[in-house]
Design a protein around this motif. Sequence first.
Motif, short mmCIF file in Angstrom:
data_model
loop_
_atom_site.label_atom_id
_atom_site.label_comp_id
_atom_site.label_asym_id
_atom_site.label_seq_id
_atom_site.Cartn_x
_atom_site.Cartn_y
_atom_site.Cartn_z
N UNK A 143 0.81 -1.23 0.00
CA UNK A 143 0.00 0.00 0.00
C UNK A 143 0.84 1.28 0.00
N UNK A 144 1.97 1.24 -0.68
CA UNK A 144 2.80 2.43 -0.80
C UNK A 144 2.05 3.51 -1.55
N UNK A 145 2.25 4.76 -1.12
CA UNK A 145 1.61 5.88 -1.82
C UNK A 145 2.31 6.19 -3.14
N UNK A 146 3.58 5.81 -3.26
CA UNK A 146 4.35 6.03 -4.49
C UNK A 146 5.11 4.75 -4.82
N UNK A 147 4.42 3.73 -5.30
CA UNK A 147 5.07 2.43 -5.47
C UNK A 147 6.25 2.43 -6.42
N UNK A 195 8.72 -1.01 6.71
CA UNK A 195 7.99 -0.32 7.79
C UNK A 195 8.03 1.19 7.61
N UNK A 196 9.01 1.68 6.87
CA UNK A 196 9.10 3.12 6.64
C UNK A 196 8.26 3.62 5.48
N UNK A 197 7.57 2.74 4.78
CA UNK A 197 6.76 3.16 3.64
C UNK A 197 5.51 3.91 4.10
N UNK A 198 5.28 5.13 3.59
CA UNK A 198 3.97 5.76 3.81
C UNK A 198 2.90 4.93 3.11
#
Length: 207
Positions: A143-147, A195-198
């Motif tokens: 579910x990354x905002x900028x994959x 874990x750091x992915x927005x």
Amino acid sequence: MSTTPDRRILIAEAALDLIAREGLRALTHRAVDRDLDLPAGSSSYYFRSRGALLDAAVRRLAQNSRDAFTRSGLEAPERTDDVDASARAVATTLDEMLLRRRRDLLVRYALAVDPTIDPELHALLATGLFSRDAATTLMAAHRSTQPATAAADFVGLVEGLVADRLIGARSRDGIRAGTADSVEQLARSIAVFLRGLPTESTGTRPI
């Protein structure tokens, strides 16, 4: 039935073995024929020039990577919040690469920095080991905002992890590929990244 495809693969694989063992300068038709115990001129029948022989080796390297990735089961991950499971899956694949494909890794690094390599082959070497498309799919699954951007960063991370274990400082730490310690070491950095992915739903980091 023609055996030409099999012979071509054997020659390409022998070329990879030769480069890994002795470097690019050692790659000649005569050396490949010698290593395969073939009559003189056999490899030049299939690959007329040294450039064609090198091209075959690089393309075989890329095919090996595609085949290994298909076997890994990472091609189409489902949407997930399980960071640890994904980190371990990727780490296991990297560990298998370090264990089973050390030759391919050494050849790739040796050729990628060689100034005589054709730009088209360099592009294959640069992109043939870790797929940004596959990484984009993984980032989207988390579910990354900028994959796409996250995928480029992720490929940079795993490139560094593998290089560090193969030829960097961690190559001297005594951690052997194919062990639980190896997978755990690789998984730690991957989990921190994931874990750091927005996330797309909240824009915050998952717990």
